[in-house]
Design an enzyme around this catalytic site. Sequence first.
Site, PDB file in Angstrom:
ATOM      1  N   HIS A 195     -16.365  71.638 109.543  1.00  0.00           N
ATOM      2  CA  HIS A 195     -16.745  71.228 107.943  1.00  0.00           C
ATOM      3  C   HIS A 195     -17.594  72.014 107.205  1.00  0.00           C
ATOM      4  O   HIS A 195     -18.341  72.280 108.128  1.00  0.00           O
ATOM      5  CB  HIS A 195     -16.888  69.976 108.317  1.00  0.00           C
ATOM      6  CG  HIS A 195     -17.393  69.066 107.192  1.00  0.00           C
ATOM      7  ND1 HIS A 195     -16.487  69.093 105.774  1.00  0.00           N
ATOM      8  CD2 HIS A 195     -18.547  67.798 106.998  1.00  0.00           C
ATOM      9  CE1 HIS A 195     -17.837  68.340 105.518  1.00  0.00           C
ATOM     10  NE2 HIS A 195     -18.932  67.985 105.730  1.00  0.00           N
ATOM     11  N   CYS A 237     -15.680  62.647 106.161  1.00  0.00           N
ATOM     12  CA  CYS A 237     -15.580  63.953 106.363  1.00  0.00           C
ATOM     13  C   CYS A 237     -15.086  64.880 107.032  1.00  0.00           C
ATOM     14  O   CYS A 237     -13.905  65.529 106.508  1.00  0.00           O
ATOM     15  CB  CYS A 237     -16.881  65.147 106.011  1.00  0.00           C
ATOM     16  SG  CYS A 237     -17.889  64.477 104.711  1.00  0.00           S
ATOM     17  N   ASN A 293     -19.942  71.233  99.998  1.00  0.00           N
ATOM     18  CA  ASN A 293     -19.279  70.376 100.555  1.00  0.00           C
ATOM     19  C   ASN A 293     -18.681  69.638 100.071  1.00  0.00           C
ATOM     20  O   ASN A 293     -19.017  68.826  99.091  1.00  0.00           O
ATOM     21  CB  ASN A 293     -20.417  69.195 101.374  1.00  0.00           C
ATOM     22  CG  ASN A 293     -19.801  68.348 102.255  1.00  0.00           C
ATOM     23  OD1 ASN A 293     -18.436  67.911 102.398  1.00  0.00           O
ATOM     24  ND2 ASN A 293     -21.093  68.284 103.469  1.00  0.00           N
TER      25      ASN A 293
HETATM   26  O1  UT7 Z   1     -20.997  65.998 104.887  1.00  0.00           O
HETATM   27  C1  UT7 Z   1     -21.933  65.923 104.948  1.00  0.00           C
HETATM   28  C2  UT7 Z   1     -23.206  64.718 104.056  1.00  0.00           C
HETATM   29  N1  UT7 Z   1     -23.931  65.375 104.480  1.00  0.00           N
HETATM   30  C3  UT7 Z   1     -24.171  66.659 105.040  1.00  0.00           C
HETATM   31  O2  UT7 Z   1     -24.589  67.323 106.068  1.00  0.00           O
HETATM   32  C4  UT7 Z   1     -26.010  66.119 105.083  1.00  0.00           C
HETATM   33  C5  UT7 Z   1     -26.407  66.775 106.673  1.00  0.00           C
HETATM   34  N2  UT7 Z   1     -28.571  66.944 105.633  1.00  0.00           N
HETATM   35  C6  UT7 Z   1     -28.744  68.451 105.473  1.00  0.00           C
HETATM   36  O3  UT7 Z   1     -27.811  68.781 105.314  1.00  0.00           O
HETATM   37  C7  UT7 Z   1     -29.898  68.613 105.402  1.00  0.00           C
HETATM   38  O4  UT7 Z   1     -31.127  67.324 105.989  1.00  0.00           O
HETATM   39  C8  UT7 Z   1     -30.450  68.464 104.124  1.00  0.00           C
HETATM   40  C9  UT7 Z   1     -30.054  69.744 103.207  1.00  0.00           C
HETATM   41  C10 UT7 Z   1     -29.885  67.475 103.024  1.00  0.00           C
HETATM   42  C11 UT7 Z   1     -31.989  68.889 103.519  1.00  0.00           C
HETATM   43  O5  UT7 Z   1     -32.698  69.712 104.865  1.00  0.00           O
HETATM   44  P1  UT7 Z   1     -33.972  69.430 105.341  1.00  0.00           P
HETATM   45  O6  UT7 Z   1     -34.425  70.289 105.513  1.00  0.00           O
HETATM   46  O7  UT7 Z   1     -33.924  68.218 106.112  1.00  0.00           O
HETATM   47  O8  UT7 Z   1     -35.085  69.215 104.119  1.00  0.00           O
HETATM   48  P2  UT7 Z   1     -35.912  67.976 103.758  1.00  0.00           P
HETATM   49  O9  UT7 Z   1     -35.041  66.565 104.101  1.00  0.00           O
HETATM   50  O10 UT7 Z   1     -36.444  67.506 105.032  1.00  0.00           O
HETATM   51  O11 UT7 Z   1     -36.990  67.878 102.805  1.00  0.00           O
HETATM   52  C12 UT7 Z   1     -38.070  68.650 102.741  1.00  0.00           C
HETATM   53  C13 UT7 Z   1     -38.305  68.711 101.611  1.00  0.00           C
HETATM   54  C14 UT7 Z   1     -39.035  67.864 101.040  1.00  0.00           C
HETATM   55  O12 UT7 Z   1     -40.898  67.627 100.420  1.00  0.00           O
HETATM   56  P3  UT7 Z   1     -41.030  67.448 101.155  1.00  0.00           P
HETATM   57  O13 UT7 Z   1     -41.443  66.120 101.056  1.00  0.00           O
HETATM   58  O14 UT7 Z   1     -41.616  68.246 102.360  1.00  0.00           O
HETATM   59  O15 UT7 Z   1     -42.800  67.884 100.160  1.00  0.00           O
HETATM   60  C15 UT7 Z   1     -38.107  67.092  99.897  1.00  0.00           C
HETATM   61  O16 UT7 Z   1     -38.434  66.343  99.126  1.00  0.00           O
HETATM   62  O17 UT7 Z   1     -37.028  69.662 101.161  1.00  0.00           O
HETATM   63  C16 UT7 Z   1     -37.603  68.879  99.621  1.00  0.00           C
HETATM   64  N3  UT7 Z   1     -36.451  68.705  98.541  1.00  0.00           N
HETATM   65  C17 UT7 Z   1     -35.256  69.545  97.710  1.00  0.00           C
HETATM   66  N4  UT7 Z   1     -36.832  70.810  97.381  1.00  0.00           N
HETATM   67  C18 UT7 Z   1     -35.500  71.486  96.395  1.00  0.00           C
HETATM   68  C19 UT7 Z   1     -35.257  68.544  99.425  1.00  0.00           C
HETATM   69  N5  UT7 Z   1     -34.254  68.117  98.234  1.00  0.00           N
HETATM   70  C20 UT7 Z   1     -35.104  69.279  97.853  1.00  0.00           C
HETATM   71  C21 UT7 Z   1     -33.845  69.881  96.216  1.00  0.00           C
HETATM   72  N6  UT7 Z   1     -34.668  71.191  96.244  1.00  0.00           N
HETATM   73  N7  UT7 Z   1     -33.132  69.848  96.907  1.00  0.00           N
END
Ligand code: UT7
Length: 325
Positions: free
Chosen positions: A252, A112, A282
């Site tokens: 970004h 990115c 993004n």
């Molecule tokens: O250009 C670079 C590209 N990538 C990025 O910038 C990504 C950087 N990372 C992030 O932005 C964050 O890590 C995410 C937005 C991807 C995830 O946010 P988070 O606060 O770290 O959530 P998490 O991965 O810890 O997930 C928390 C919970 C999980 O459920 P459990 O295991 O606690 O029951 C996930 O399964 O949220 C769940 N979850 C969702 N729930 C509803 C993950 N994605 C979703 C979703 N909708 N879309």
Amino acid sequence: MGVRIAGTGSHLPARIVTNDQLATWVDTSDEWIVQRTGIQSRHLLEASEIPSDMGVDAGKKALEAAHVLPEQVDLLLVATNFPDLICPGTAPFVADGLGLDSAPFFDLKAGCSGFVYGVAVANGLIESGLFPRILVIGIEALSRVTDWSDRRTCVLFGDGAGAALLEKATGPSAILGSALYGDASKSMFLNLPAGGTRLPASAETVAQGAHFLKMEGSGVFRNAAPMMETATLAALADAGLTLADVDWIIPHQANQRIIGALVRKLDVSADRVIVNLDRVANTSTASIPIALDEEIRSGKIQPGDVIVMTAFGAGVTYGAIVVRI
Ligand code: UT7
């Protein structure tokens, strides 16, 4: 005299997909997506649309804004991670669409950070005298490599393109500083396993979904703000400036919480930070040039303003450039 950005352009596909629409495809909700990312909607290509055409449109607009004809472009540099075709990439299709005559072109793959890398590289090439005018375009069709059944990734991305025409500076408008970095120890944070030469596409890779983008979301999340902070401060030092000299920061556009963390680390007012991820999500290499073009055209960014553009992405790569518009 240095090098300036003489014109910008951008393109977003017409189709807008809201969080509520996404929630009918996968198990997610508008509330989760907004709270965790700040994203409300994204522009996605229709199946019939060709990704490089987004770059052609953005490039045309940048040339018009810079009052430069296609035949006056000396080099086309396309920053993209997911090319139209693995070979010959995306740049030839953009060059053809723009009518670039016999100017050279190539794809640059730097996650990115591709647009930031591209502008820094183009700056050096113009200063060297090798290519007086360079068109840098970030193009990304993330919808084509997204697993639309994976709620952890599919809610994050959008499609788009953004362009900047760079040429020798004739006044105060100029690229003032840059800083580029890599951390190859984190090379698998974002990856697309199949379809390259290490793991060619096969019926098995398709069955495994190995042709879709994989991401270690929390690893990316933890590193993103510190990396952009490091790059921003280094690029400002390269320019001989401090944050007090900066009118706008364009980070970004990955996640509002990452941008918030950067704002706190730099201790700047959030009013000086440009954000459009709520509308476009993004768009990888396209995210910074789309935001730059939108705010130049809206009049928020004025001639003479000093801007820091900073990114991080797959590789991992990170970097920043400081520009006076
Ligand atoms: O250009 C670079 C590209 N990538 C990025 O910038 C990504 C950087 N990372 C992030 O932005 C964050 O890590 C995410 C937005 C991807 C995830 O946010 P988070 O606060 O770290 O959530 P998490 O991965 O810890 O997930 C928390 C919970 C999980 O459920 P459990 O295991 O606690 O029951 C996930 O399964 O949220 C769940 N979850 C969702 N729930 C509803 C993950 N994605 C979703 C979703 N909708 N879309």
